[in-house]
Scaffold this motif. Structure first.
Motif, PDB file in Angstrom:
ATOM      1  N   LEU A   1    -119.292 118.103  67.061  1.00  0.00           N
ATOM      2  CA  LEU A   1    -118.355 117.643  68.210  1.00  0.00           C
ATOM      3  C   LEU A   1    -117.016 117.169  67.643  1.00  0.00           C
ATOM      4  O   LEU A   1    -116.042 117.069  68.085  1.00  0.00           O
ATOM      5  N   ARG A   2    -117.347 116.476  66.242  1.00  0.00           N
ATOM      6  CA  ARG A   2    -115.961 115.863  65.662  1.00  0.00           C
ATOM      7  C   ARG A   2    -114.910 116.912  65.378  1.00  0.00           C
ATOM      8  O   ARG A   2    -113.783 116.715  65.613  1.00  0.00           O
ATOM      9  N   LEU A   3    -115.410 118.210  65.189  1.00  0.00           N
ATOM     10  CA  LEU A   3    -114.567 119.165  64.844  1.00  0.00           C
ATOM     11  C   LEU A   3    -113.977 119.767  65.865  1.00  0.00           C
ATOM     12  O   LEU A   3    -112.811 119.795  65.977  1.00  0.00           O
TER      13      LEU A   3
ATOM     14  N   ALA B   1    -111.411 117.264  66.885  1.00  0.00           N
ATOM     15  CA  ALA B   1    -110.156 117.417  65.865  1.00  0.00           C
ATOM     16  C   ALA B   1    -109.126 118.795  66.115  1.00  0.00           C
ATOM     17  O   ALA B   1    -108.070 118.681  66.092  1.00  0.00           O
ATOM     18  N   GLU B   2    -109.916 119.901  66.874  1.00  0.00           N
ATOM     19  CA  GLU B   2    -109.163 121.059  67.113  1.00  0.00           C
ATOM     20  C   GLU B   2    -108.489 120.814  68.337  1.00  0.00           C
ATOM     21  O   GLU B   2    -107.206 121.177  68.297  1.00  0.00           O
ATOM     22  N   SER B   3    -109.028 119.930  69.319  1.00  0.00           N
ATOM     23  CA  SER B   3    -108.090 119.751  70.589  1.00  0.00           C
ATOM     24  C   SER B   3    -107.063 118.840  70.196  1.00  0.00           C
ATOM     25  O   SER B   3    -105.953 119.174  70.814  1.00  0.00           O
ATOM     26  N   ALA B   4    -107.050 117.739  69.229  1.00  0.00           N
ATOM     27  CA  ALA B   4    -105.878 116.936  69.009  1.00  0.00           C
ATOM     28  C   ALA B   4    -104.966 117.697  68.043  1.00  0.00           C
ATOM     29  O   ALA B   4    -103.734 117.586  68.471  1.00  0.00           O
ATOM     30  N   ALA B   5    -105.356 118.555  67.238  1.00  0.00           N
ATOM     31  CA  ALA B   5    -104.133 119.674  66.453  1.00  0.00           C
ATOM     32  C   ALA B   5    -103.697 120.408  67.495  1.00  0.00           C
ATOM     33  O   ALA B   5    -102.496 120.760  67.480  1.00  0.00           O
ATOM     34  N   GLU B   6    -104.340 121.066  68.566  1.00  0.00           N
ATOM     35  CA  GLU B   6    -103.853 122.023  69.283  1.00  0.00           C
ATOM     36  C   GLU B   6    -102.404 121.323  70.466  1.00  0.00           C
ATOM     37  O   GLU B   6    -101.696 121.746  70.700  1.00  0.00           O
ATOM     38  N   ALA B   7    -103.040 119.907  70.975  1.00  0.00           N
ATOM     39  CA  ALA B   7    -101.753 119.234  71.536  1.00  0.00           C
ATOM     40  C   ALA B   7    -100.886 118.947  70.794  1.00  0.00           C
ATOM     41  O   ALA B   7     -99.705 119.044  71.257  1.00  0.00           O
ATOM     42  N   ALA B   8    -101.015 118.572  69.421  1.00  0.00           N
ATOM     43  CA  ALA B   8     -99.870 118.131  68.588  1.00  0.00           C
ATOM     44  C   ALA B   8     -99.135 119.601  68.268  1.00  0.00           C
ATOM     45  O   ALA B   8     -97.936 119.303  68.446  1.00  0.00           O
TER      46      ALA B   8
END
Length: 254
Positions: A147-149, A152-159
């Motif tokens: 879930l943490r991964l 983190a993937e979603s946050a990186a994609e948005a950035a």
């Protein structure tokens, strides 16, 4: 402060053959000052043979794109050599103008880009940290770590997506400068950034075509790089889960 630029070749070579008359003809040079660019000051022979140095008052980049006046082309009194001289002068002006325009337009965009690139680097580092944490995660806590991964993937994609929007703006400004001046007189966005006190040497800015000439659904450069990173990480997790004999867990990362 006057701006100067030297040209080593003609910017208006028609390819017409040059003929020398058998008997020299004396002509009175025509005054072409009325066709000079408004910021033109003077020209003089350059340091190298066939090179001319043109002096202009400083461009702001707000001026219209320098183009040889149409009236000069229609002036039947002007000789071909004089039209060529005017074309070279306006070509030199266009180079200086294009660089001034890029500096004026790119500076505020570069300043907006600083926090977006910082956000991307933080998000990517967090994604890598969360992924590496699996090496220290107990078997019973893998689902929580998954879930943490994904977070983190979603946050990186948005950035990455936010960065791509401003990277496309900078790529377009750079392409416009090259279109006006040519690659031999290219002013790089990283140079403009350095002039305003920013270090953009590590920024991921691709050619404008990478943002505009894409097939439907094809990601932009940084998002594609992120997708490859995520795919590699997930395949490794699936492999580990299968080797551990946990088919249920093996389906979570995919």
């Amino acid at each position: 402060m006057p701006r100067t630029i030297a040209l080593t070749h003609s910017l208006d070579n028609s390819g017409l053959p040059s003929e020398t008359p058998a008997t020299p003809i004396t002509t009175v040079p025509l005054d072409i000052t009325r066709y000079h660019h408004p910021l033109f000051q003077r020209s003089e022979p350059g340091r190298y043979q066939g090179c001319t140095t043109y002096y202009f008052a400083a461009f702001t980049g707000n001026e219209p794109e320098p183009q040889t006046p149409l009236s000069a082309h229609k002036d039947k009194v002007l000789a071909w050599e004089q039209i060529g001289e005017l074309s070279r002068q306006y070509g030199a002006a266009r180079i200086l103008w294009s660089k001034a325009r890029l500096r004026r337009q790119a500076a505020p965009v570069l300043k907006k880009a600083v926090p977006l690139w910082a956000a991307w680097t933080v998000a990517q580092a967090e994604l890598e940290r969360v992924y590496k944490a699996f090496w220290e995660t107990e078997d019973g806590r893998w689902r929580a770590q998954l879930l943490r991964l994904t977070d983190a993937e979603s946050a990186a994609e948005a950035a990455a997506g936010a960065w791509e929007e401003i990277a496309q703006q900078l790529a377009q400004l750079a392409a416009d400068q090259v279109a006006a001046a040519g690659y031999d007189d290219e002013l790089r966005v990283t140079e403009v950034a350095q002039e305003v006190g920013l270090d953009a040497s590590n920024w991921h800015i691709d050619h404008v075509d990478a943002y505009t000439d894409r097939f439907w659904g094809q990601p932009t450069p940084l998002l594609e790089r992120l997708a490859q990173q995520v795919d590699t990480q997930r395949k490794r997790l699936v492999e580990v889960a299968r080797l551990a004999g946990d088919p249920e867990a093996a389906h979570h990362p995919a």
